[in-house]
Motif scaffolding. Structure first.
Motif, mmCIF file in Angstrom:
data_model
loop_
_atom_site.group_PDB
_atom_site.id
_atom_site.type_symbol
_atom_site.label_atom_id
_atom_site.label_comp_id
_atom_site.label_asym_id
_atom_site.label_seq_id
_atom_site.Cartn_x
_atom_site.Cartn_y
_atom_site.Cartn_z
ATOM 1 N N SER A 136 66.281 54.813 94.440
ATOM 2 C CA SER A 136 67.189 55.862 94.929
ATOM 3 C C SER A 136 68.306 56.213 93.948
ATOM 4 N N GLY A 137 68.588 55.330 92.997
ATOM 5 C CA GLY A 137 69.698 55.547 92.069
ATOM 6 C C GLY A 137 71.057 55.225 92.659
ATOM 7 N N LEU A 138 71.101 54.691 93.880
ATOM 8 C CA LEU A 138 72.353 54.374 94.560
ATOM 9 C C LEU A 138 73.018 53.160 93.921
ATOM 10 N N CYS A 139 74.309 53.269 93.651
ATOM 11 C CA CYS A 139 75.086 52.146 93.116
ATOM 12 C C CYS A 139 75.413 51.194 94.263
ATOM 13 N N ILE A 140 74.954 49.939 94.109
ATOM 14 C CA ILE A 140 75.170 48.950 95.168
ATOM 15 C C ILE A 140 76.194 47.885 94.776
ATOM 16 N N ASP A 141 76.693 47.974 93.530
ATOM 17 C CA ASP A 141 77.726 47.029 93.096
ATOM 18 C C ASP A 141 78.397 47.574 91.842
ATOM 19 N N GLY A 142 79.695 47.368 91.731
ATOM 20 C CA GLY A 142 80.420 47.793 90.539
ATOM 21 C C GLY A 142 81.415 48.900 90.816
ATOM 22 N N PRO A 143 81.976 49.475 89.748
ATOM 23 C CA PRO A 143 83.080 50.429 89.885
ATOM 24 C C PRO A 143 82.722 51.770 90.515
ATOM 25 N N CYS A 144 81.436 52.074 90.641
ATOM 26 C CA CYS A 144 81.055 53.360 91.261
ATOM 27 C C CYS A 144 80.249 53.121 92.539
ATOM 28 N N LEU A 145 80.566 52.040 93.235
ATOM 29 C CA LEU A 145 79.893 51.659 94.478
ATOM 30 C C LEU A 145 79.767 52.857 95.415
ATOM 31 N N GLY A 146 78.543 53.105 95.890
ATOM 32 C CA GLY A 146 78.301 54.201 96.826
ATOM 33 C C GLY A 146 77.937 55.517 96.153
ATOM 34 N N GLU A 147 78.204 55.651 94.855
ATOM 35 C CA GLU A 147 77.788 56.854 94.133
ATOM 36 C C GLU A 147 76.332 56.684 93.698
ATOM 37 N N SER A 148 75.752 57.732 93.144
ATOM 38 C CA SER A 148 74.350 57.662 92.730
ATOM 39 C C SER A 148 74.145 58.272 91.354
ATOM 40 N N LEU A 149 73.111 57.780 90.698
ATOM 41 C CA LEU A 149 72.651 58.430 89.478
ATOM 42 C C LEU A 149 72.141 59.815 89.855
ATOM 43 N N GLN A 150 72.182 60.761 88.925
ATOM 44 C CA GLN A 150 71.741 62.122 89.209
ATOM 45 C C GLN A 150 70.222 62.193 89.093
ATOM 46 N N GLU A 151 69.569 62.452 90.224
ATOM 47 C CA GLU A 151 68.107 62.502 90.266
ATOM 48 C C GLU A 151 67.577 63.709 89.493
ATOM 49 N N VAL A 152 66.444 63.501 88.848
ATOM 50 C CA VAL A 152 65.718 64.575 88.170
ATOM 51 C C VAL A 152 64.398 64.735 88.911
ATOM 52 N N HIS A 153 64.136 65.924 89.393
ATOM 53 C CA HIS A 153 62.887 66.183 90.106
ATOM 54 C C HIS A 153 61.746 66.277 89.115
ATOM 55 N N LEU A 154 60.598 65.766 89.550
ATOM 56 C CA LEU A 154 59.429 65.711 88.684
ATOM 57 C C LEU A 154 58.272 66.492 89.294
#
Length: 111
Positions: free
Chosen positions: A81-99
């Protein structure tokens, strides 16, 4: 914009692959993984400070559980999912690229 990344047969399962794309807006790096029958792709940028997720070109840090780790500040992201589960950006996500998969090739749809 649609960009060809690679042939599906060239993607090693459970391994992150990096693709550098020259777009009109500049160079963009994409991370791609194939795992358990699914492809996952994200822009190669941590949401915390916009740093690349690979510590060396195409080399990524993973936890024993397979989560992706930002080498700059240790943020940990779920592979699927790209979801941040630990660290300084907890709860944010990597930006998904559609394929799109077509005739044995993988294409990234860049918005």
């Amino acid at each position: 914009m649609i960009c060809k990344l690679d042939k599906t047969q060239n993607i090693t399962p459970d391994t992150w692959h990096e693709f550098s794309l020259q777009l009109d807006s500049g160079l963009t790096s994409i991370m791609l993984m194939y795992s358990q029958g699914n492809y996952h792709a994200f822009k190669n940028l941590c949401p915390h400070q916009g740093r690349r997720m690979d510590y060396s070109l195409g080399k990524f840090l993973l936890t024993p559980e397979g989560n992706l780790v930002c080498p700059a500040h240790g943020a940990e992201f779920k592979m699927d999912s790209g979801l941040c589960i630990d660290g300084p950006c907890l709860g944010e996500s990597l930006q998904e690229v559609h394929l799109e998969i077509n005739e044995g090739f993988i294409f990234a749809i860049i918005e």
